[in-house]
Design a protein around this motif. Structure first.
Motif, PDB file in Angstrom:
ATOM      1  N   GLY A 204     -20.529  46.328  18.584  1.00 33.23           N
ATOM      2  CA  GLY A 204     -19.258  46.790  18.025  1.00 33.23           C
ATOM      3  C   GLY A 204     -18.641  47.918  18.808  1.00 33.23           C
ATOM      4  N   GLU A 205     -18.928  47.983  20.122  1.00 37.78           N
ATOM      5  CA  GLU A 205     -18.422  49.056  20.972  1.00 37.78           C
ATOM      6  C   GLU A 205     -17.398  48.515  21.967  1.00 37.78           C
ATOM      7  OE1 GLU A 205     -21.608  51.154  22.835  1.00 37.78           O
ATOM      8  OE2 GLU A 205     -22.272  52.111  20.968  1.00 37.78           O
ATOM      9  N   TYR A 206     -16.653  49.452  22.564  1.00 41.35           N
ATOM     10  CA  TYR A 206     -15.629  49.121  23.552  1.00 41.35           C
ATOM     11  C   TYR A 206     -16.219  49.395  24.941  1.00 41.35           C
ATOM     12  CZ  TYR A 206     -12.601  49.397  19.457  1.00 41.35           C
ATOM     13  OH  TYR A 206     -12.036  49.221  18.214  1.00 41.35           O
ATOM     14  N   TYR A 207     -16.365  48.364  25.757  1.00 36.73           N
ATOM     15  CA  TYR A 207     -17.017  48.483  27.059  1.00 36.73           C
ATOM     16  C   TYR A 207     -15.982  48.523  28.182  1.00 36.73           C
ATOM     17  CZ  TYR A 207     -21.348  47.211  24.644  1.00 36.73           C
ATOM     18  OH  TYR A 207     -22.429  47.172  23.805  1.00 36.73           O
ATOM     19  N   ILE A 208     -16.146  49.486  29.079  1.00 42.71           N
ATOM     20  CA  ILE A 208     -15.228  49.587  30.216  1.00 42.71           C
ATOM     21  C   ILE A 208     -15.382  48.388  31.148  1.00 42.71           C
ATOM     22  CG2 ILE A 208     -16.759  50.918  31.726  1.00 42.71           C
ATOM     23  CD1 ILE A 208     -14.276  52.589  32.495  1.00 42.71           C
ATOM     24  N   THR A 209     -16.541  47.731  31.109  1.00 44.97           N
ATOM     25  CA  THR A 209     -16.740  46.552  31.959  1.00 44.97           C
ATOM     26  C   THR A 209     -15.749  45.440  31.632  1.00 44.97           C
ATOM     27  OG1 THR A 209     -18.453  45.860  30.394  1.00 44.97           O
ATOM     28  CG2 THR A 209     -19.184  46.966  32.394  1.00 44.97           C
ATOM     29  N   ASP A 210     -15.189  45.457  30.410  1.00 45.77           N
ATOM     30  CA  ASP A 210     -14.214  44.421  30.038  1.00 45.77           C
ATOM     31  C   ASP A 210     -12.938  44.508  30.866  1.00 45.77           C
ATOM     32  OD1 ASP A 210     -16.010  43.570  28.183  1.00 45.77           O
ATOM     33  OD2 ASP A 210     -14.921  44.310  26.433  1.00 45.77           O
ATOM     34  N   LEU A 211     -12.719  45.647  31.520  1.00 49.71           N
ATOM     35  CA  LEU A 211     -11.519  45.774  32.351  1.00 49.71           C
ATOM     36  C   LEU A 211     -11.516  44.756  33.485  1.00 49.71           C
ATOM     37  CD1 LEU A 211     -11.003  49.643  32.602  1.00 49.71           C
ATOM     38  CD2 LEU A 211      -9.428  47.985  31.604  1.00 49.71           C
ATOM     39  N   LEU A 212     -12.697  44.422  33.987  1.00 50.90           N
ATOM     40  CA  LEU A 212     -12.755  43.454  35.082  1.00 50.90           C
ATOM     41  C   LEU A 212     -12.145  42.121  34.638  1.00 50.90           C
ATOM     42  CD1 LEU A 212     -15.631  42.966  37.583  1.00 50.90           C
ATOM     43  CD2 LEU A 212     -14.608  40.969  36.498  1.00 50.90           C
ATOM     44  N   ALA A 213     -12.523  41.645  33.447  1.00 52.38           N
ATOM     45  CA  ALA A 213     -11.975  40.377  32.942  1.00 52.38           C
ATOM     46  C   ALA A 213     -10.478  40.493  32.695  1.00 52.38           C
ATOM     47  CB  ALA A 213     -12.707  39.973  31.665  1.00 52.38           C
ATOM     48  N   LEU A 214     -10.049  41.644  32.177  1.00 52.82           N
ATOM     49  CA  LEU A 214      -8.623  41.837  31.904  1.00 52.82           C
ATOM     50  C   LEU A 214      -7.807  41.828  33.195  1.00 52.82           C
ATOM     51  CD1 LEU A 214      -8.893  44.567  29.116  1.00 52.82           C
ATOM     52  CD2 LEU A 214      -8.120  42.199  28.824  1.00 52.82           C
ATOM     53  N   TYR A 215      -8.328  42.433  34.256  1.00 53.51           N
ATOM     54  CA  TYR A 215      -7.629  42.381  35.548  1.00 53.51           C
ATOM     55  C   TYR A 215      -7.560  40.945  36.064  1.00 53.51           C
ATOM     56  CZ  TYR A 215      -6.894  47.330  36.719  1.00 53.51           C
ATOM     57  OH  TYR A 215      -6.430  48.625  36.769  1.00 53.51           O
ATOM     58  N   ARG A 216      -8.659  40.217  35.953  1.00 52.21           N
ATOM     59  CA  ARG A 216      -8.660  38.840  36.437  1.00 52.21           C
ATOM     60  C   ARG A 216      -7.675  37.974  35.643  1.00 52.21           C
ATOM     61  NH1 ARG A 216     -12.229  36.493  39.652  1.00 52.21           N
ATOM     62  NH2 ARG A 216     -12.223  34.599  38.353  1.00 52.21           N
ATOM     63  N   GLN A 217      -7.612  38.200  34.332  1.00 53.41           N
ATOM     64  CA  GLN A 217      -6.676  37.429  33.509  1.00 53.41           C
ATOM     65  C   GLN A 217      -5.227  37.679  33.899  1.00 53.41           C
ATOM     66  OE1 GLN A 217      -7.612  38.432  29.452  1.00 53.41           O
ATOM     67  NE2 GLN A 217      -9.724  37.655  29.606  1.00 53.41           N
ATOM     68  N   SER A 218      -4.951  38.890  34.414  1.00 53.98           N
ATOM     69  CA  SER A 218      -3.586  39.213  34.838  1.00 53.98           C
ATOM     70  C   SER A 218      -3.283  38.721  36.244  1.00 53.98           C
ATOM     71  CB  SER A 218      -3.358  40.728  34.764  1.00 53.98           C
ATOM     72  OG  SER A 218      -4.123  41.396  35.760  1.00 53.98           O
ATOM     73  N   GLY A 219      -4.264  38.059  36.884  1.00 53.38           N
ATOM     74  CA  GLY A 219      -4.065  37.527  38.224  1.00 53.38           C
ATOM     75  C   GLY A 219      -4.297  38.526  39.326  1.00 53.38           C
ATOM     76  N   SER A 220      -4.874  39.680  39.005  1.00 55.33           N
ATOM     77  CA  SER A 220      -5.107  40.719  40.008  1.00 55.33           C
ATOM     78  C   SER A 220      -6.446  40.506  40.712  1.00 55.33           C
ATOM     79  CB  SER A 220      -5.101  42.099  39.344  1.00 55.33           C
ATOM     80  OG  SER A 220      -3.856  42.356  38.728  1.00 55.33           O
ATOM     81  N   ARG A 221      -6.528  41.077  41.898  1.00 58.44           N
ATOM     82  CA  ARG A 221      -7.734  40.924  42.712  1.00 58.44           C
ATOM     83  C   ARG A 221      -8.778  41.972  42.306  1.00 58.44           C
ATOM     84  NH1 ARG A 221      -9.954  39.376  47.605  1.00 58.44           N
ATOM     85  NH2 ARG A 221     -11.125  41.000  48.702  1.00 58.44           N
ATOM     86  N   VAL A 222     -10.008  41.507  42.054  1.00 61.69           N
ATOM     87  CA  VAL A 222     -11.129  42.413  41.806  1.00 61.69           C
ATOM     88  C   VAL A 222     -12.173  42.172  42.881  1.00 61.69           C
ATOM     89  CG1 VAL A 222     -10.692  42.486  39.322  1.00 61.69           C
ATOM     90  CG2 VAL A 222     -12.323  40.834  40.240  1.00 61.69           C
ATOM     91  N   ALA A 223     -12.945  43.217  43.190  1.00 61.81           N
ATOM     92  CA  ALA A 223     -13.925  43.122  44.265  1.00 61.81           C
ATOM     93  C   ALA A 223     -15.080  44.070  43.971  1.00 61.81           C
ATOM     94  CB  ALA A 223     -13.294  43.445  45.614  1.00 61.81           C
ATOM     95  N   ALA A 224     -16.137  43.928  44.753  1.00 58.75           N
ATOM     96  CA  ALA A 224     -17.295  44.820  44.651  1.00 58.75           C
ATOM     97  C   ALA A 224     -17.532  45.459  46.007  1.00 58.75           C
ATOM     98  CB  ALA A 224     -18.531  44.056  44.201  1.00 58.75           C
TER      99      ALA A 224
END
Length: 490
Positions: A204-224
């Motif tokens: 039931g917590e809010y994870y900063i890791t979810d930002l990666l999925a949100l960026y991908r859903q918006s069509g933005s480039r993510v990398a490591a």
């Protein structure tokens, strides 16, 4: 109008968010976890320092557990604070800071309990993020066994698809060695996307890791951005890990000094804070501790188990074993110790000798002064080539106030003398041993201030005879002597 070439534009500003709200219960301490020290600096202050070295526009530290203490400790560093009153996860913590960001900047997320990460690695991460035109870049590394970490899941071509937490990972995903460090660089869209992080998970917590999925859903480039040394992202959750971090950082700093020309006889027992500078051809014996803004010149020797804090040692100085120096300046070619203590405000000129069990405080000793044994020199200025005899005390405190004294050049202070401040001793003066001075001494004069000696014949014999049988029981030699020298009754 000609379009501007992006390559010629100045880089976007950088804002840094430091997540430092955790309770750190495994530390088993009343002190907030983030304030436990590594090499003389609170853990969280290392992350702040790295952000400052990157030239961050704004640094926002998210506080929670022990917030008031953490904020008080970091306030001198000029950072801003965001409170996370309820511990609802890393995404929620980031959102508290995001509300304070001005926008239009890249955002770097750091953790307050990861002091090992150097600014050079963060700079490389930032460069890779910008040159790759990424929207989000996550810092990663590899471990033979990454148990406990979130895993980086990539497509066959290497594209980063998602970050999977340990609890949610499949057996196949748990075999992945590349792990998430929790450090991210994101574009200016991050605060907006953070508002969309949900808490539909087992905790039931809010994870900063979810930002990666949100960026991908918006069509933005993510990398490591993968680094070779996983130790750089080590954190400390208990005091065992804290000690491990300190040992690694000590070794790094000691190695750098040795490669720069400093001899460290026993690096395992030598502690040097990262703010210390040491010139080549200096020697540190075992057990030395150097703290704060200490600066050591060329050809200096610091003896075994000596501790120096915020001191300046000029070229050719020798500090002998077991000496403690704080806030002091030691001039070229001087020697101090063994077992000496120089307290704040001490300034030694060239060629000064401070011997064993001598203590100074707010004292200025000019060139060639010698104080060899068992003396206290407080709130005093001493002229060149003056000799301070063993057991000399400058009595500078009257119970309420400190008083300043001045001893001229070429003065001889006899052993076991006491100067009751404020005193003025003129150049070339001589103070007879055993004197207690409550008056000034003119230039070139000799001062004698002690009671006249008086020998009382037979007094000792009569005293001991009066003690009776106790003398024979405890002092047989003396009883025999008394028997051989009975004396008279008068």
């Amino acid at each position: 109008m000609t379009a501007l070439d992006p390559a010629t534009q100045p880089p976007r500003p950088l804002d840094v968010v430091v997540l430092a709200a955790g309770a750190g219960t495994r530390m088993r301490s009343k002190l907030p976890k983030m304030l436990h020290q590594v090499l003389g600096r609170p853990m969280v202050a290392w992350s702040v320092r790295a952000a400052q070295q990157l030239g961050a526009r704004d640094i926002v530290v998210v506080t929670g557990h022990g917030a008031a203490q953490v904020e008080e400790a970091l306030a001198p560093l000029g950072v801003r604070f965001a409170r996370q009153e309820a511990q609802l996860g890393t995404g929620h913590a980031f959102l508290q800071a995001a509300h304070q960001l001005r926008g239009g900047a890249d955002v770097l997320v750091l953790y307050g309990d990861s002091p090992m990460l150097p600014a050079s690695t963060l700079r490389a991460l930032l460069d890779a993020h910008r040159s790759g035109h990424n929207a989000l870049t996550v810092l990663t590394s590899e471990l033979p066994d990454a148990t406990g970490y979130g895993r980086i899941i990539r497509a066959p071509g290497g594209e980063v698809l998602k970050i999977v937490e340990e609890k949610a990972a499949t057996p196949q995903e748990r075999l992945v060695r590349e792990f998430n460090s929790g450090v991210y660089v994101m574009n200016a869209q991050a605060p907006e996307l953070a508002e969309r992080i949900g808490n539909d998970n087992a905790a039931g917590e809010y994870y900063i890791t979810d930002l990666l999925a949100l960026y991908r859903q918006s069509g933005s480039r993510v990398a490591a951005f993968r680094i070779a040394d996983p130790g750089e992202v080590m954190g400390a959750n208990d005091r065992v890990q804290l000690a491990e971090l300190e040992n690694i950082m000590r070794a790094r700093i000691n190695e750098a000094h040795m490669r720069a020309g400093v001899t460290i006889q026993d690096p395992a027992t030598t502690l040097i804070e990262d703010t210390v500078t040491i010139a080549p051809d200096s020697l540190l014996e075992p057990g030395v501790i150097l703290r704060g803004e200490t600066r050591i010149g060329e050809g200096v020797t610091v003896g075994a188990y000596s501790v120096l804090s915020d001191c300046v040692l000029e070229d050719g100085v020798t500090i002998k074993a077991h000496s403690v120096l704080e806030g002091s300046y030691v001039g070229r070619g001087s020697d101090v110790g063994p077992f000496a203590r120089l307290r704040p405000g001490t300034r030694l000129g060239e060629g000064v000798h401070i011997g064993n069990f001598v203590e100074t405080k707010n004292a200025r000793l000019h060139g060639g002064v010698k104080a060899g044994h068992l003396s206290y020199l407080g709130d005093v200025e001493i002229g060149q080539e003056t000799n301070i005899g063993a057991g000399t005390i400058v009595a500078n405190f009257d119970g309420l106030n400190k008083h300043q004294s001045s001893i001229g050049a070429g003065v001889f202070i006899g052993s076991n003398s006491t100067l009751i401040a404020p005193r003025l001793i003129g150049d070339g003066a001589f103070v007879a041993g055993g004197s207690t001075l409550n008056k000034d001494v003119p230039e070139g004069a000799m001062a004698i201030a002690r009671g006249q000696q008086r020998n009382m014949e037979g007094w000792s014999r009569r005293y001991w005879q009066g003690m009776g049988e106790k003398v024979g029981q405890k002092l047989p030699w003396l009883a025999s002597w008394l028997a051989q020298h009975p004396g008279s009754d008068h």
